[in-house]
Design an enzyme around this catalytic site. Structure first.
Site, PDB file in Angstrom:
ATOM      1  N   HIS A   1      -2.275  -1.337  -3.489  1.00 21.31           N
ATOM      2  CA  HIS A   1      -3.414  -0.438  -3.296  1.00 21.31           C
ATOM      3  C   HIS A   1      -3.220   0.810  -4.153  1.00 21.31           C
ATOM      4  O   HIS A   1      -2.207   1.501  -4.045  1.00 21.31           O
ATOM      5  CB  HIS A   1      -3.524   0.006  -1.843  1.00 21.31           C
ATOM      6  CG  HIS A   1      -3.909  -1.082  -0.909  1.00 21.31           C
ATOM      7  ND1 HIS A   1      -3.853  -0.919   0.448  1.00 21.31           N
ATOM      8  CD2 HIS A   1      -4.370  -2.340  -1.115  1.00 21.31           C
ATOM      9  CE1 HIS A   1      -4.259  -2.027   1.041  1.00 21.31           C
ATOM     10  NE2 HIS A   1      -4.576  -2.911   0.109  1.00 21.31           N
TER      11      HIS A   1
ATOM     12  N   SER B   1       0.857  -1.186   0.000  1.00 18.42           N
ATOM     13  CA  SER B   1       0.000   0.000   0.000  1.00 18.42           C
ATOM     14  C   SER B   1       0.893   1.235   0.000  1.00 18.42           C
ATOM     15  O   SER B   1       1.795   1.335  -0.833  1.00 18.42           O
ATOM     16  CB  SER B   1      -0.948  -0.031   1.210  1.00 18.42           C
ATOM     17  OG  SER B   1      -1.884   1.018   1.125  1.00 18.42           O
TER      18      SER B   1
ATOM     19  N   ASP C   1      -4.982  -4.654   5.695  1.00 24.39           N
ATOM     20  CA  ASP C   1      -5.210  -5.520   4.540  1.00 24.39           C
ATOM     21  C   ASP C   1      -3.996  -6.416   4.299  1.00 24.39           C
ATOM     22  O   ASP C   1      -2.856  -5.961   4.329  1.00 24.39           O
ATOM     23  CB  ASP C   1      -5.494  -4.685   3.284  1.00 24.39           C
ATOM     24  CG  ASP C   1      -5.926  -5.540   2.102  1.00 24.39           C
ATOM     25  OD1 ASP C   1      -6.587  -6.579   2.329  1.00 24.39           O
ATOM     26  OD2 ASP C   1      -5.608  -5.172   0.963  1.00 24.39           O
TER      27      ASP C   1
END
Length: 189
Positions: free
Chosen positions: A38, A11, A132
């Site tokens: 992400h 991310s 996540d």
């Protein structure tokens, strides 16, 4: 001997870390890599194109259903799932995933749990905000995959990897340079 597969989730701070990883691999590196970074879906095609122009690998935007083959790198445009059909490893979009993150690292990791019996899997969770990937990485480790979470030492944001270690102390924690060395070792480089 099992075929090998590398899965990477990232991310915030991920694009730079991914580039550092991929630049370190030579063009003979033959293990397929699937990446869930992400990012707003609008920007992912240009992200893939930039990597494709700068690095000596075949990059694919995983925005539909396709085969995963040796020496290829697949970057998920949306939530992606891996599965095996016959002797082929496939990647396809999952339209029914509820996640705050796009693409979902957890969804990709969870889908690979059933592949551990047929593939040697190296799963890596890099820098990022939130959680996540943590649960999926833990499940992969419990299924027998080699799992690594980036250490606070090199993570731009130590959120996702920290959560993974909190969930499962058997996940290896490494800085980015050691992650690169582990990828090379896994690939026999």
């Amino acid at each position: 001997m099992k075929e090998k597969l590398i899965l990477i989730g990232a991310s915030t701070g991920g694009p730079g870390h991914l580039k550092k990883i991929l630049v370190s691999l030579n063009s003979y590196f033959s293990i397929p890599i699937v990446i869930a970074q992400h990012m707003n879906p609008v920007f992912i095609p240009s992200f893939v194109k930039q990597f494709d122009n700068e690095l000596p690998f075949d990059f694919f935007l995983a925005d539909d259903r396709h085969n995963i083959e040796a020496s290829t790198i697949h970057i998920c445009a949306k939530h992606c799932a891996l599965y095996k059909r016959g002797y082929e490893l496939k990647l396809e979009n999952s339209l029914d995933v509820a996640s705050l993150y796009n693409p979902s690292v957890d969804h990709m990791f969870h889908s690979a749990v059933k592949l551990v019996k047929d593939y040697d899997i190296l799963a890596i969770l890099l820098t990022g905000i939130g959680h996540d990937g943590a649960e999926g990485l833990s499940q992969l480790q419990k299924a027998g995959a080699l799992c690594i979470a980036e250490s606070e030492e090199s993570a731009i944001v130590y959120g996702m990897p920290k959560k993974a270690i909190e969930l499962n102390a058997n996940i290896k924690m490494m800085n980015l340079d050691n992650i690169i060395n582990s990828i090379k070792k896994f690939g026999g480089v």
